[in-house]
Design a protein around this motif. Structure first.
Motif: not given
Length: 398
Positions: A78-79, A84-85, A156, A159, A162
């Motif tokens: 994810a990073i 995205p996560f 965060l 994320d 994204k």
């Protein structure tokens, strides 16, 4: 019609909003259609539910995804990727391979994708895709990030950007996007004006609809909040009830009992009290949950976070239990304040509306009777499934 349906969960038991939704749709769609289901699972125990679904599906393919979200591999992807996560934690190579093979071997009239983050499993195809958004995910996760310690938020926020980008991307990729409420549809139309949309609402399960509205106990009233406490909005609501509403009610209603029940309710740490119970339900405890809804005197939902429509509120209305909730909790439902439910926002307003219902039996009966009628007219899965079938035929012909 031949339908290929994809879900990021096994739609049994009906313990979460998504599972309730999909199981009821399968129940009615299967009467006139041949459904092939591709569902993601996290633990081997979920494979035991295969036979509960076989009644409604011509073929079922259960595909494994990561069991635990907070794994180093998932976090690092994810990073260091553009995804995205939420997409990474719900991705299954097994599902992607399975869907590709199915599309090569079988002709389907339509692909039904529940949630945008199941869409990465679908290869390029000419088969029309209906994407159902049970909620606007980036808004839900933005609410979660805003609740965190401020030093964590910048890490965060990327994320969230994204997440918003890919959610919009898959709206554009689908032939039609179905929201569960007019408020969610409005957001989609504002962000992606060229995206074609419709509304396929949530409903109350047949098992929750009372055969008749039974008398309630006003001398020893029970206030209920039911939810899945893996979700931030439900945790927030429960803590607001415990810390803010309960103290006000305890002073004025000596025989009151408050029940907070649901999956992962054990995470709610409170002092022991004879009038406040926290009940940790297992996914299979559906009869117990039904009993809570039907025996409760009032259902309250102090929900402040965004997201879809609340099946718990529909369940309470179907059970003949009046609802007191925030505007956010009722958002997207055709509920009129003072007719189908009562609205409150502050702890004092919640306490006042609860006492008002308990002291005014005429208002109590009017609210629950009109709410019950609304469920039968608009929020039953048979009618919802009929509308969904019409949508399938619409995109098939386009």
């Amino acid at each position: 019609m031949k339908i290929l349906m994809l879900t990021p969960y096994v739609p049994y038991p009906p313990s979460s909003g998504g599972q309730i939704r999909t199981l009821n749709l399968l129940k009615y769609l299967s009467k006139n259609n041949a459904i092939t289901l591709v569902a993601l699972y996290k633990s081997d125990k979920e494979k035991d539910y295969f036979f509960h679904l076989k009644t409604y599906c011509k073929n079922i393919y259960l595909c494994r995804r990561p069991e635990k979200p907070w794994k180093l591999d998932t976090i690092s992807k994810a990073i260091f990727s553009l995804s995205p996560f939420l997409v990474i934690r719900n991705f299954s190579y097994d599902a992607k391979k399975t869907v590709s093979q199915l599309l090569k071997q079988t002709h389907f009239d339509v692909i039904h994708a529940e949630t945008f983050y199941i869409m990465p499993h679908i290869p390029k195809t000419n088969i029309p895709i209906l994407l159902v958004e049970q909620t606007i995910e980036y808004k839900v996760y933005q609410h979660f990030v805003n609740s965190l310690f401020f030093l964590l938020r910048p890490f965060l926020s990327l994320d969230i950007l994204k997440l918003k980008y890919w959610e919009r991307f898959y709206w554009r990729k689908a032939n039609l996007v179905a929201a569960v409420s007019s408020s969610d549809e409005k957001i989609i139309n504002q962000l992606e004006p060229k995206t074609k949309t419709t509304i396929i609402p949530n409903g109350a399960g047949d098992e929750m609809i009372a055969k008749q509205l039974k008398a309630k106990d006003f001398r020893h009233p029970t206030i209920l909040f039911q939810g899945n406490f893996y979700w931030l909005q439900n945790v927030e609501a429960a803590l607001f009830l415990i810390n803010n509403i309960y103290p006000l009610l305890a002073k004025k209603l000596p025989h009151l009992q408050i029940i907070i029940s649901g999956q992962n309710a054990k995470k709610l740490k409170i002092k022991k009290s004879s009038s406040l119970k926290i009940i940790n339900n297992q996914p299979e405890d559906q009869e117990l949950v039904k009993d809570y809804f039907q025996k409760a005197t009032i259902f309250i939902a102090p929900i402040f976070g965004p997201g879809g429509t609340r099946l718990k509120i529909l369940a309470a209305m179907a059970a003949g239990t009046p609802v007191v909730s925030t505007k956010t909790g009722l958002e997207g439902l055709a509920i009129v304040n003072e007719k189908h439910a009562l609205v409150a926002h502050t702890a004092q307003e919640f306490a006042s509306q609860i006492i008002r219902l308990l002291n005014n039996k005429q208002l109590y009966e009017q609210i629950r009777t009109q709410a019950f009628s609304l469920i039968k007219e608009k929020y039953n899965w048979k009618k919802i499934s009929e509308k969904l079938e019409q949508v399938y035929h619409y995109i098939e012909k386009k």
